[in-house]
Design a protein around this motif. Structure first.
Motif, PDB file in Angstrom:
ATOM      1  N   ASP A 510      -2.009  -9.582   3.260  1.00  0.00           N
ATOM      2  CA  ASP A 510      -1.826  -8.132   3.233  1.00  0.00           C
ATOM      3  C   ASP A 510      -1.322  -7.599   4.567  1.00  0.00           C
ATOM      4  OD1 ASP A 510      -4.857  -8.816   3.657  1.00  0.00           O
ATOM      5  OD2 ASP A 510      -4.569  -6.900   4.649  1.00  0.00           O
ATOM      6  N   GLU A 511      -1.660  -8.263   5.678  1.00  0.00           N
ATOM      7  CA  GLU A 511      -1.155  -7.808   6.972  1.00  0.00           C
ATOM      8  C   GLU A 511       0.366  -7.879   7.017  1.00  0.00           C
ATOM      9  OE1 GLU A 511      -3.532  -8.821  10.718  1.00  0.00           O
ATOM     10  OE2 GLU A 511      -4.221 -10.362   9.328  1.00  0.00           O
ATOM     11  N   LEU A 512       0.916  -8.985   6.537  1.00  0.00           N
ATOM     12  CA  LEU A 512       2.363  -9.161   6.566  1.00  0.00           C
ATOM     13  C   LEU A 512       3.047  -8.295   5.506  1.00  0.00           C
ATOM     14  CD1 LEU A 512       4.679 -10.619   7.913  1.00  0.00           C
ATOM     15  CD2 LEU A 512       4.375 -12.510   6.326  1.00  0.00           C
ATOM     16  N   ILE A 513       2.477  -8.259   4.316  1.00  0.00           N
ATOM     17  CA  ILE A 513       3.093  -7.462   3.245  1.00  0.00           C
ATOM     18  C   ILE A 513       3.077  -5.982   3.598  1.00  0.00           C
ATOM     19  CG2 ILE A 513       2.836  -6.745   0.836  1.00  0.00           C
ATOM     20  CD1 ILE A 513       1.857  -9.585   0.229  1.00  0.00           C
ATOM     21  N   TRP A 516       5.904  -5.305   5.825  1.00  0.00           N
ATOM     22  CA  TRP A 516       7.156  -5.217   5.062  1.00  0.00           C
ATOM     23  C   TRP A 516       7.273  -3.867   4.348  1.00  0.00           C
ATOM     24  CZ3 TRP A 516       6.338 -10.652   2.451  1.00  0.00           C
ATOM     25  CH2 TRP A 516       6.574 -11.652   3.397  1.00  0.00           C
ATOM     26  N   ILE A 517       6.157  -3.409   3.783  1.00  0.00           N
ATOM     27  CA  ILE A 517       6.176  -2.105   3.099  1.00  0.00           C
ATOM     28  C   ILE A 517       6.487  -1.002   4.090  1.00  0.00           C
ATOM     29  CG2 ILE A 517       4.769  -0.425   1.850  1.00  0.00           C
ATOM     30  CD1 ILE A 517       3.229  -2.783   0.626  1.00  0.00           C
ATOM     31  N   GLY A 518       5.858  -1.062   5.267  1.00  0.00           N
ATOM     32  CA  GLY A 518       6.078  -0.038   6.269  1.00  0.00           C
ATOM     33  C   GLY A 518       7.509   0.035   6.747  1.00  0.00           C
ATOM     34  N   LEU A 519       8.201  -1.083   6.726  1.00  0.00           N
ATOM     35  CA  LEU A 519       9.601  -1.115   7.170  1.00  0.00           C
ATOM     36  C   LEU A 519      10.576  -0.957   6.013  1.00  0.00           C
ATOM     37  CD1 LEU A 519       9.383  -3.971   9.831  1.00  0.00           C
ATOM     38  CD2 LEU A 519       9.588  -1.519  10.237  1.00  0.00           C
ATOM     39  N   ASP A 520      10.056  -0.651   4.832  1.00  0.00           N
ATOM     40  CA  ASP A 520      10.900  -0.439   3.645  1.00  0.00           C
ATOM     41  C   ASP A 520      11.762  -1.661   3.329  1.00  0.00           C
ATOM     42  OD1 ASP A 520       9.992   2.155   3.111  1.00  0.00           O
ATOM     43  OD2 ASP A 520      11.373   3.011   4.572  1.00  0.00           O
ATOM     44  N   ILE A 521      11.208  -2.844   3.605  1.00  0.00           N
ATOM     45  CA  ILE A 521      11.940  -4.079   3.294  1.00  0.00           C
ATOM     46  C   ILE A 521      11.824  -4.416   1.818  1.00  0.00           C
ATOM     47  CG2 ILE A 521      11.931  -6.580   3.669  1.00  0.00           C
ATOM     48  CD1 ILE A 521      11.256  -6.064   6.556  1.00  0.00           C
ATOM     49  N   LEU A 522      10.677  -4.079   1.214  1.00  0.00           N
ATOM     50  CA  LEU A 522      10.419  -4.439  -0.169  1.00  0.00           C
ATOM     51  C   LEU A 522      10.920  -3.336  -1.089  1.00  0.00           C
ATOM     52  CD1 LEU A 522       6.788  -5.820   0.210  1.00  0.00           C
ATOM     53  CD2 LEU A 522       8.947  -7.052   0.395  1.00  0.00           C
ATOM     54  N   PRO A 524      11.346  -2.544  -5.101  1.00  0.00           N
ATOM     55  CA  PRO A 524      11.105  -2.995  -6.481  1.00  0.00           C
ATOM     56  C   PRO A 524      12.394  -3.015  -7.289  1.00  0.00           C
ATOM     57  CG  PRO A 524       9.478  -1.364  -5.819  1.00  0.00           C
ATOM     58  CD  PRO A 524      10.527  -1.376  -4.751  1.00  0.00           C
ATOM     59  N   SER A 525      12.572  -4.081  -8.048  1.00  0.00           N
ATOM     60  CA  SER A 525      13.776  -4.201  -8.868  1.00  0.00           C
ATOM     61  C   SER A 525      13.525  -3.809 -10.306  1.00  0.00           C
ATOM     62  CB  SER A 525      14.295  -5.641  -8.818  1.00  0.00           C
ATOM     63  OG  SER A 525      13.297  -6.545  -9.262  1.00  0.00           O
ATOM     64  N   GLY A 526      12.281  -3.526 -10.672  1.00  0.00           N
ATOM     65  CA  GLY A 526      11.957  -3.120 -12.036  1.00  0.00           C
ATOM     66  C   GLY A 526      10.788  -2.162 -12.034  1.00  0.00           C
ATOM     67  N   GLN A 527      10.576  -1.459 -13.146  1.00  0.00           N
ATOM     68  CA  GLN A 527       9.530  -0.455 -13.217  1.00  0.00           C
ATOM     69  C   GLN A 527       8.143  -1.064 -13.120  1.00  0.00           C
ATOM     70  OE1 GLN A 527      10.151   1.852 -16.757  1.00  0.00           O
ATOM     71  NE2 GLN A 527      11.746   3.116 -15.822  1.00  0.00           N
ATOM     72  N   ASN A 528       7.967  -2.265 -13.595  1.00  0.00           N
ATOM     73  CA  ASN A 528       6.647  -2.876 -13.615  1.00  0.00           C
ATOM     74  C   ASN A 528       6.326  -3.670 -12.359  1.00  0.00           C
ATOM     75  OD1 ASN A 528       6.094  -1.857 -16.182  1.00  0.00           O
ATOM     76  ND2 ASN A 528       7.138  -3.589 -17.175  1.00  0.00           N
ATOM     77  N   GLN A 529       7.227  -3.674 -11.381  1.00  0.00           N
ATOM     78  CA  GLN A 529       6.989  -4.407 -10.146  1.00  0.00           C
ATOM     79  C   GLN A 529       6.348  -3.500  -9.106  1.00  0.00           C
ATOM     80  OE1 GLN A 529      10.779  -6.320  -9.015  1.00  0.00           O
ATOM     81  NE2 GLN A 529       9.600  -8.207  -8.973  1.00  0.00           N
ATOM     82  N   THR A 530       5.338  -4.011  -8.432  1.00  0.00           N
ATOM     83  CA  THR A 530       4.725  -3.286  -7.330  1.00  0.00           C
ATOM     84  C   THR A 530       5.132  -3.945  -6.025  1.00  0.00           C
ATOM     85  OG1 THR A 530       2.731  -4.642  -7.318  1.00  0.00           O
ATOM     86  CG2 THR A 530       2.746  -2.727  -8.784  1.00  0.00           C
ATOM     87  N   PHE A 531       4.877  -3.232  -4.933  1.00  0.00           N
ATOM     88  CA  PHE A 531       5.181  -3.788  -3.612  1.00  0.00           C
ATOM     89  C   PHE A 531       4.454  -5.114  -3.409  1.00  0.00           C
ATOM     90  CE2 PHE A 531       5.923   0.802  -2.391  1.00  0.00           C
ATOM     91  CZ  PHE A 531       7.298   0.662  -2.296  1.00  0.00           C
ATOM     92  N   GLU A 532       3.185  -5.192  -3.869  1.00  0.00           N
ATOM     93  CA  GLU A 532       2.403  -6.412  -3.673  1.00  0.00           C
ATOM     94  C   GLU A 532       2.991  -7.580  -4.448  1.00  0.00           C
ATOM     95  OE1 GLU A 532       1.121  -3.389  -4.049  1.00  0.00           O
ATOM     96  OE2 GLU A 532       0.581  -3.364  -1.933  1.00  0.00           O
ATOM     97  N   ASP A 533       3.482  -7.291  -5.657  1.00  0.00           N
ATOM     98  CA  ASP A 533       4.096  -8.355  -6.459  1.00  0.00           C
ATOM     99  C   ASP A 533       5.301  -8.952  -5.729  1.00  0.00           C
ATOM    100  OD1 ASP A 533       2.272  -7.884  -8.465  1.00  0.00           O
ATOM    101  OD2 ASP A 533       3.563  -6.463  -9.508  1.00  0.00           O
ATOM    102  N   ILE A 534       6.154  -8.058  -5.210  1.00  0.00           N
ATOM    103  CA  ILE A 534       7.347  -8.527  -4.499  1.00  0.00           C
ATOM    104  C   ILE A 534       6.944  -9.220  -3.201  1.00  0.00           C
ATOM    105  CG2 ILE A 534       9.551  -7.819  -3.507  1.00  0.00           C
ATOM    106  CD1 ILE A 534       9.286  -5.261  -5.222  1.00  0.00           C
ATOM    107  N   GLY A 535       6.000  -8.613  -2.485  1.00  0.00           N
ATOM    108  CA  GLY A 535       5.576  -9.189  -1.204  1.00  0.00           C
ATOM    109  C   GLY A 535       4.987 -10.573  -1.353  1.00  0.00           C
ATOM    110  N   LEU A 536       4.120 -10.770  -2.342  1.00  0.00           N
ATOM    111  CA  LEU A 536       3.522 -12.090  -2.561  1.00  0.00           C
ATOM    112  C   LEU A 536       4.571 -13.104  -2.974  1.00  0.00           C
ATOM    113  CD1 LEU A 536       0.177 -11.144  -4.334  1.00  0.00           C
ATOM    114  CD2 LEU A 536       0.441 -12.184  -2.080  1.00  0.00           C
TER     115      LEU A 536
END
Length: 1463
Positions: A510-513, A516-522, A524-536
């Motif tokens: 979670d520290e790294l993800i 990534w979220i804070g820098l807007d790197i992640l 989502p490519s679909g409606q059902n994807q969350t930041f955590e899903d992409i990050g993991l």
């Protein structure tokens, strides 16, 4: 240029995000900025098209790189501008809502409108702690604008814009300003950005017109081609692995059924995979074993056609080959009758996974068994695909010693370091630590160091990590960077961020993800994807590619990088900087740096000098980049308060931060980040403190773009801003373990993106905490609903709409167990209405007072995905139908009074964890009729506090068949078993009954007070405390399954039987205490041949075992190195240096010659005789509290050599405690003999009498620690000299209970001479010697503080503890003068001087003194009047009650770095 192109495209995509859905544009239209929004969006789209065109062109050249960088910066400026605009849109939304509510409530719309039009600031309120607390710890944000004050004067009734806040709370209101929106400013800035983007876009388009279409880059072109020959003649540290692989290949360990072995070697670049395989390939044994040997360097793309063609060309032709045969057919024909070895080196990826299977199918047709395919790869993904058909070996860094030899071989050659260069080795060792065992890193650094064999060059390489700058293809950084270049751009971005973590930092996912979220790197490519899903997913890919390593620790998974951290720093240096404060003066920083982390480790203590230096270095650093452009600031490590102002000045201009991490604050955040309240772009905020009175900053509720708020390390006040729910974009809110900050969120329903709400207290107040607040929190993954007894209707419960929360995975439903009354019918209906979505995975229900489980857990069982169910304190007569789900993995039942029996269902076959706690009525287990193989997958079983439980669930079903070592029908995979406080539980299966069992803890059961069994990577251990009714150990132990047991501890247990003992073939450590005997009598077993590998035995308070029985046992322990004998009264004599067989033979000879017996003690059972093998095996001997034990040595039977314990030639540690007679009889017979072997390094004698002097110890020249306690008041130090001078190694001496030990001792004695004129003078009897002693603790103060002794100790002694006599009141002048001679003293302690009134004067003369401690000296009135040494770093005064001393010490706090005062 390619990297900059990708970065520019990424920035443009992020800049377009705010204007993608039309919301911002619609709001801007109301402010007259719609044409500006349209212009900037159009220009960004044109730039995006230009960059897409550029991606198809050849971009080589530094000029294009500069243009792309400028374009990237402008795109980021556009993003910031739109981000700010969106901020004011959100702020306006809340402002309008508050104003509307306020106006409608007070009916003063006209006056308010006029007043707010003139205000630059609008302040919103928040609740605070009571005034008494606030006054003692004022907040830094207490300023209230003049306009708001005027508003309050106009409208005295308007205590708050929020109608739910009572007026009487106004006195506790604190306010934070609202930022002003300047339309003209935004319009001008947007026009400037559009113009800049337009100009640069046209320039780039102009250049692109003359550029050719690019060809696809080939990473393989930069990869050196390996060959089947040895490049490095010596193989350091891999010999065992190489021999093991070759041996296993020959003996078929790796062979599968088809006869083809596939062996994969996995490891990061530069770790030595190719070198290892080259040595295996060229080994003579391999050359003789394989008829065909093929080496292929595969590199990036695994092309099956090319691989097959290469194999064809390397295989000899056979007779009668058919013309026109395909390559595959030729290979099959040529290899059909040949054993072959194929090496596929450096495999990166499969173009088609089926190609690998096809290759195996073709090669697997070879008829002879033993053919081998060796594969090397740096990627876990390849390893997983290959491993499905073969075996793998993971190659890590070399072990320290082997790596050191390799490293210095690269520097100096195989002949090693010349003597005249030994001064370089210390610096070389420091470099070795940085290289993490990588052979290629050693080669790169070694070649670099060889260029200058001088200390200056080596230290410069160490400080600058010069090996990272070497750029040849076969250097370490280019090799690692190849892996980075192979990644897609989004993974490159993700990896580059990790450069912000300190070296060797272990981080959670979670520290790294979150970074990534804070820098807007992640994205989502679909409606059902969350930041955590992409990050993991990204994190797992980086692990698979070898960039991160994963490590399981007790509290979860952690990730780390090792050498990859250096790669991250290199590839990210354009944007990222990880700064260590102690080396800030030498850091290299790019002007483009936007992301900064600071580590304070190894910084040292703050003082005026270090503060000025740091401030100067930071000011110099600040000139090299723009602090105002910083997007990330992360702090790691502790920080002194003195640095806060320095950092505040350094970050004065920081106002564009998106990420801020300050986990160890000593002062409010505004003290370090002056613009904290104006951080409009903030996405990720992490604050922590141990200051319990620190307030949460007011302004966090105004960070409208905030996605992650991390207060997990916050130990300050829990005063959350009431308008925190304005953070509409908040996804994660991490809180301390008490979860208070979650249940304090007012109007939480506004946080529609929130993913965790651990505690929601239903109807905590009249407004803002209703169940309907949960209605729109559809993104929740974790929810805890508490105080559910305050819901009285089904309709109110249904407002939570748990069924619609499709992402919800963890749910807690809690009724207060201390509620005054229970309404079963209401609570049953409410729980039925709280039905969650069927994808719920974890459910905990506590305190429910209904008569039965809800229908959705009963026959219906609607939560099909449930894998963890926890029921605590429920009143249900019937438990849920958990047998209806195949997904349930964990079941926990606690404090359920209604359960008398538990039915074991066949469906429990899926359970992994089963826990029963506090089931007061549970008596038995009832297997259902279909329960045949119960709990086949169960790994953890915990049973606690079940006082009526009579038997284990499978006690009567354990059956050991003769042909089977382990029972597999019941709990065959159990790993952990815990049973506590079940006093009636009698039938426990013998431990271990299954080979999977790793941990057993049984406490408070019948037969046993305690049984702890552990089978882990540290070995197999067993600790038993029995009860009186434990008749035999085989009642609780399955000895035949304990062949791997290494440590056994028995307390209050029956003796071990020999038939059981001999089964413990791996036993290394055996402890027996408070028992009748260690083992049953061995008499009559003398002819039985057996041995055990026991290395350590400790026996204590054994009632029955005699010396002779222990002697017999020792003869069967040839590897014994440690022996401890404690409180064994039946052992009265110890004989050392005589083999038992020799003594028997000698006694027989004496009888023949009709000589009288040499001694009487030979007849006694109390004689313990050490077998001869202990003379070279025993390393440690402890004998304690054996008051009658005597050391004997039969002169007629001793072999040539010394007496006493000297026969134990390899003994290193000896402790004799409370054994007063042990040496006295021996010394009486031989007063001048040495007692102990010269090999001793540690000797403790406590309560051992009869020595008089230490002359019997004068041969112990290897001794480093000597401790003498209570060895007679007349004990003197005569004979100590040889141990302290050049001949000896004694560095620590402890002497207590012999107050005259040092009295009259002169280490350098003199004699009186008279010259021809009759004058007298003293002359040394020998050349003056100096001491090696560094540590001395003694109560012989008077004798010690003499000029000859202190002069002798002056150059070596660094630590001195003086323990005083009860009558000593002061130190004499002679004592003080002698003490001043101890110039090297660093630590000094005065302990236990009951009547001492003054510390010795002149302590300031001890110029190297760092630490002074005064303990239990109640009469000391003051510290020395002439002061303390300026070198003092620590003052420790405790249990000294004089008031004057107390006041004087308190006055020194702050002047000495560390002052600990406990009176």
């Amino acid at each position: 240029a390619d990297a900059l192109l990708s970065a520019a495209q990424w920035e443009v995509s992020k800049a377009l995000a705010p204007v993608a859905n039309g919301v911002l544009e619609a709001w801007a239209a109301t402010r007259g900025l719609d044409h500006n929004i349209d212009a900037i969006r159009t220009e960004l789209l044109l730039v995006k098209a230009t960059l897409e065109n550029a991606a198809r062109k050849d971009l080589g050249g530094s000029a294009m790189e500069m243009m792309l960088e400028r374009l990237r910066v402008s795109a980021h400026t556009a993003q910031d501008l739109l981000d700010e605009l969106d901020y004011f849109r959100i702020q306006g939304t809340y402002y309008a809502a508050d104003l509307s509510a306020f106006v409608s409530a007070r009916h003063t719309a006209k006056g308010v409108s006029k007043l707010f039009n003139c205000c630059r600031w609008h302040s919103t309120k928040r609740r605070q702690m009571p005034r008494s607390d606030s006054s003692s710890a004022p907040d830094v944000n207490q300023e209230v604008s003049g306009c708001m004050s005027n508003l309050c004067k106009l409208l005295p009734c308007s205590s708050s814009p929020d109608p739910h806040v009572p007026d009487e709370d106004f006195g506790d209101v604190q306010e934070t300003p609202q930022l002003m929106f300047d339309r003209v400013h935004f319009s001008r800035m947007m026009k400037e950005v559009v113009e800049k983007l337009n100009l640069m876009r046209k320039d780039i388009n102009g250049v692109l017109q003359s550029r050719d279409t690019r060809s696809l880059p080939n990473i393989a072109q930069n990869r050196p081609i390996s060959k089947g020959q040895v490049d490095e003649p010596n193989l350091y540290g891999r010999d065992r692995i190489m021999d093991s692989i070759i041996r296993d290949i020959f003996y078929g360990q790796y062979c599968d059924k088809a006869g083809l072995t596939v062996l994969l070697v996995l490891g990061p670049g530069g770790i030595g995979k190719t070198t290892l395989i080259q040595h295996i390939y060229c080994d003579e044994r391999m050359q003789q074993n394989f008829e065909v040997m093929i080496w292929i360097c595969v590199s990036v793309n695994f092309n099956l056609d090319k691989v097959l063609e290469h194999i064809r060309t390397c295989t000899p032709e056979v007779r009668y080959e058919r013309r026109g045969s395909t390559t595959e057919e030729l290979i099959e024909e040529r290899l059909r009758s040949k054993r072959f070895l194929l090496v596929l080196d450096d495999m990166w990826q499969f173009t088609d996974v089926d190609d690998w299977k096809k290759l195996l199918l073709i090669l697997g047709k070879s008829q002879p068994e033993g053919s081998v395919i060796l594969v090397t790869t740096r990627f876990q993904a390849i390893a997983q695909k290959v491993k499905t058909t073969g075996h793998s070996i993971k190659l890590n860094g070399l072990e320290t010693e082997a790596f050191r030899r390799l490293f210095f071989a690269f520097v100096f050659g195989d002949e090693g370091c010349p003597r005249d260069k030994n001064f370089l080795l210390e610096t070389g060792d420091k470099i070795i630590e940085k290289l993490k065992g990588s052979p290629l890193a050693a080669k790169t650094a070694g070649r670099l160091l060889y260029k200058g064999l001088n200390l200056h060059h080596w230290k410069r390489v160490l400080e600058s990590k010069g090996w990272e700058k070497e750029n040849a293809d076969n250097d370490i950084m280019p090799t690692l960077k190849l892996s980075y270049d192979f990644l897609p751009f989004h993974l490159q971005q993700c990896f580059a961020c990790s450069a912000l973590f300190p070296e060797d930092y272990h981080f959670r996912s979670d520290e790294l993800i979150n970074l990534w979220i804070g820098l807007d790197i992640l994205i989502p490519s679909g409606q059902n994807q969350t930041f955590e899903d992409i990050g993991l997913s990204n994190l797992n890919e980086l692990v698979m590619h070898g960039f991160f390593k994963q490590e399981e620790i007790d509290d979860g998974s952690y990730y780390f990088m090792h050498l990859m951290h250096d790669l991250a720093l290199k590839v990210a240096s354009h944007d990222y900087l990880s700064l260590r404060l102690h080396s800030v003066g030498s850091v290299e920083i790019q002007s483009t740096t936007r992301h900064l982390s600071i580590s304070t480790d190894d910084l040292g203590k703050y003082d005026a000098v270090s503060g000025r230096r740091l401030k100067s270095e930071l000011e110099e650093l600040k000139t090299k980049f723009k602090v105002e452009d910083l997007q990330t600031l992360m702090l790691f490590g502790e920080m002194d308060e003195g640095f806060v102002k320095i950092f505040g000045d350094f970050f004065r201009e920081a106002n564009a931060l998106r990420i801020l991490r300050l986990p160890n604050m000593l002062c409010p955040v505004e003290s370090m980040i002056y613009n904290f309240s104006r951080l409009l772009h903030l996405r990720y905020l992490s604050l922590g403190t141990e200051e319990t009175q620190m307030h949460i900053p007011l302004s966090i509720s105004k960070f409208y773009h905030l996605k992650i708020l991390d207060l997990e390390l916050w130990d300050g006040r829990r005063d959350l801003p009431e308008d925190i729910s304005n953070l509409a974009k908040l996804c994660h809110f991490y809180v301390p373990s008490d979860d208070q900050l979650h249940f304090d969120i007012y109007n939480v329903g506004k946080l529609k993106l929130l993913e965790e709400l651990k505690v929601f207290q239903v109807n905590k107040k009249s407004e803002g905490f209703e169940p309907k607040q949960l209605e729109h929190l559809t993104m929740l993954r974790e929810l805890g609903m508490y105080n559910l007894e305050k819901i009285y209707t089904v309709e109110e419960a249904a407002q939570a709409k748990l069924m619609e929360k499709t992402y919800l995975r963890r749910l807690t439903l809690d009724w207060d167990s201390k509620r005054s009354s229970v309404e079963p019918g209401v609570e049953a209906a409410v729980l039925d209405s709280l039905k969650p979505h069927g994808d719920l995975q974890v459910l905990c229900i506590r305190g429910h007072g209904g008569p039965s489980c809800p229908t959705w857990l009963g026959d219906e069982f609607a939560v099909e995905a449930l894998h963890y169910l926890c029921l605590v304190g429920v009143s249900w007569e019937v438990l849920p139908s958990v047998g209806k789900t195949r997904n349930l993995r964990k079941l926990v039942l606690k404090h359920i009074a209604t359960v008398k029996e538990f039915v074991i269902e066949q469906s429990f076959r899926w359970l992994i964890w089963f826990e029963l706690v506090g089931l007061e009525s549970l008596e038995k287990w009832v297997p259902s009729s279909d329960a045949h193989h119960i709990f086949p997958l169960l790994q953890v079983l915990i049973i606690r506090d079940c006082p009526k439980l009579l038997e284990f669930p499978f006690s009567n079903h354990i059956v050991y068949r003769p042909d089977q070592d382990w029972d597999i029908d019941w709990f065959p995979r159990l790993q952990e078993l815990e049973i506590q406080n079940c006093p009636e539980l009698s039938l426990v299966p013998p431990i271990p009954w299954t080979e999977t069992l790793c941990s057993v803890s049984i406490r408070g059961a019948m037969l046993l007070d305690k049984l702890v069994y552990s089978n882990s990577s540290d070995g197999v251990r067993l600790d038993i405390v029995g009860k009186d009714d434990l008749g035999s150990l085989d009642q609780v132990l399955a000895f035949k399954n304990l062949t791997q047991l290494e440590e056994l501890s028995l307390l209050q247990c029956p003796p071990l039987e020999l038939k059981h003992l001999v089964l413990l073939t791996s036993l290394k450590r055996l402890i027996a205490e408070s028992s009748d005997a260690l083992i049953e009598s061995l008499r009559g077993q003398g002819d039985v041949e057996w041995q055990l590998p026991i290395e350590h035995i400790e026996i204590q308070e054994l009632c029955d075992n005699s010396g002779k029985e222990l002697t017999e046992l020792l003869t069967h322990l040839p590897w014994l190195s440690e022996l401890k004998i404690i409180e064994c009264g039946k052992i009265t004599h110890l004989a050392v240096g005589v083999d038992q067989q020799e003594m028997t033979s000698a006694a027989s000879e004496a009888e023949k010659n009709e000589k009288p017996e040499a001694t009487e003690w030979e007849k006694e059972d109390g004689v313990l005789q050490f077998p001869a093998h202990l003379s070279y095996r025993l390393r440690e001997l402890v004998i304690s509290h054996c008051p009658e034990l005597v050391l004997v040595a039969p002169p007629t039977l001793l072999p040539d050599g010394g007496g006493g314990l000297q026969a134990l030639q390899y003994l290193e540690r000896l402790k004799l405690k409370e054994t007063p007679k042990f040496v006295s009889a021996y010394l009486f017979a031989s007063p001048s003999c040495h007692l102990f072997p010269s090999s001793l390094q540690f000797l403790e004698l406590n309560g051992v009498e009869g020595m008089g002097t230490v002359e019997p110890l004068s041969n112990l020249t290897s001794l480093t620690l000597l401790e003498l306690r209570n060895c007679g008041e007349d004990l003197r130090c005569k004979g100590l000299g040889p141990l302290l001078t050049a001949r000896g190694q004694l560095s620590a001496l402890i002497v207590y209970g012999s107050p005259r030990f040092f009295a009259g001792w002169d280490p350098n004695p003199r004699r009186l001479l008279q010259d021809e004129e009759g004058d007298q003078q003293l002359e040394l009897l020998s050349y003056p010697s100096s001491s090696n002693l560094q540590k001395l603790w003694t109560d012989g103060v008077v004798g010690l503080l003499a000029m000859p002794i202190c002069s002798f100790l002056s150059s070596s002694l660094t630590q001195l503890q003086l323990s005083g006599s009860k009558d000593m009141e002061r130190f004499s002048n002679k004592h003080e003068d002698a003490l001043h001679l101890l110039a090297s003293l660093q630590e000094l302690e005065f302990f236990g001087f009951d009547k001492l009134q003054h510390l010795p004067a002149g302590l300031h003369k001890l110029t190297n003194l760092n630490e002074l401690q005064v303990s239990k000296c109640p009469s000391v009135r003051s510290l020395p009047e002439d002061g303390l040494p300026s070198s003092l770093q620590k003052l420790d005064v405790w249990d000294c009650g004089n008031e004057k001393l107390i006041q004087q010490c308190r006055g020194l706090v702050g002047t000495i770095p560390k002052a600990r005062l406990e009176f």
